[in-house]
Design an enzyme around this catalytic site. Structure first.
Site, PDB file in Angstrom:
ATOM      1  N   GLU A  12       0.805  -1.218   0.000  1.00  0.00           N
ATOM      2  CA  GLU A  12       0.000   0.000   0.000  1.00  0.00           C
ATOM      3  C   GLU A  12       0.843   1.276   0.000  1.00  0.00           C
ATOM      4  OE1 GLU A  12      -3.885  -1.878   2.275  1.00  0.00           O
ATOM      5  OE2 GLU A  12      -2.355  -0.860   3.473  1.00  0.00           O
ATOM      6  N   ASP A 198     -11.161  -6.735  -2.685  1.00  0.00           N
ATOM      7  CA  ASP A 198     -12.100  -7.852  -2.592  1.00  0.00           C
ATOM      8  C   ASP A 198     -13.494  -7.283  -2.402  1.00  0.00           C
ATOM      9  OD1 ASP A 198     -12.794  -8.039   0.549  1.00  0.00           O
ATOM     10  OD2 ASP A 198     -10.683  -7.517   0.311  1.00  0.00           O
TER      11      ASP A 198
END
EC number: 3.2.2.9
Length: 236
Positions: A12, A198
């Site tokens: 990230e 997701d």
């Protein structure tokens, strides 16, 4: 103008760190803070670790040691909007805790005692993010409610319970509301930007492992485009 950027995991923040120039590193309490230049702005990037406590520690240290004019939380999230695909982006319209319940004392579900029910990002940061959307190409981005809790959500029953409490929730993750609460306490403007890894369902563990790098890249790209759009005079 100095901007603090926080991600929980290496994928990230890796793209942001790789794009920085004049970078210097300092480690405090086991957390590395990398200061330098990114997209023409002075920034400090840190990998907080996963969860609300880790995020709170990193945010507090960032604000105390580096005094940023604003904080951006970047990273991945589970999605709750049918029109968004994995890799698409949610810009926070507000941020809430989904796992807090002190309603017995008259607070809203998700509202921590003596705190606002929702943490609202700075308008100038959201505006800069919205201006950056046009440069994302095929990646879609929307504004929406982002909820935070210390659980990885992959149970449809739990998902439905969360949607009952927060029917407008666009994404959930594990750090944003904690970062927002610390920023609120210190009076530092913030925004949360998350790319979907997701869809918060039974497939989420597999999807997350497969798509975390993609989500991290898209979120980092959005942050860099936001920085380019950010007007220093807008910082309050």
């Amino acid at each position: 103008m100095k901007i603090g950027i926080i991600g929980a995991m290496e994928p990230e923040v890796a793209h942001l760190i790789a794009a920085m120039t004049n970078a210097t590193s300092q480690t405090i309490a086991g957390i590395e803070f990398i200061a330098g230049t990114l997209a023409g702005k002075d920034v400090v990037v840190t990998r907080s670790g996963i969860g609300k406590v880790a995020a709170s520690i990193a945010t507090t240290l960032l604000i105390e040691k580096y005094a940023p004019d604003a904080v951006i939380n970047t990273g991945s999230a589970g999605g709750f909007v049918d029109t968004l695909a994995i890799g698409d982006i949610v810009i926070s319209s507000e941020v809430r805790h989904h796992d807090v319940d002190v309603t017995a004392f008259g607070y809203e579900i998700g509202q921590m005692a003596q705190q606002p029910a929702a943490f609202v990002p700075a308008a100038h940061l959201v505006e800069a993010a919205n201006k950056a959307i046009a440069q994302l190409g095929e990646v879609k981005a929307i504004e929406g409610l982002i909820c935070t809790g210390d659980s990885f959500i992959c149970d449809p029953i739990r998902t439905q319970a969360m949607l009952k409490n927060f029917p407008t929730m666009a994404a959930c993750e594990m750090e944003g509301a904690a970062i927002a609460q610390v920023c609120h306490q210190f009076g530092v403007p913030f925004v949360v930007i998350r790319s979907l890894s997701d869809n918060a369902n039974n497939d989420s563990p597999v999807d997350f492992d497969s798509y975390i790098v993609k989500a991290g890249y898209h979120s980092a790209l959005m942050v860099m485009l936001l920085l380019e759009q950010l007007n220093p005079s807008a910082i309050k």
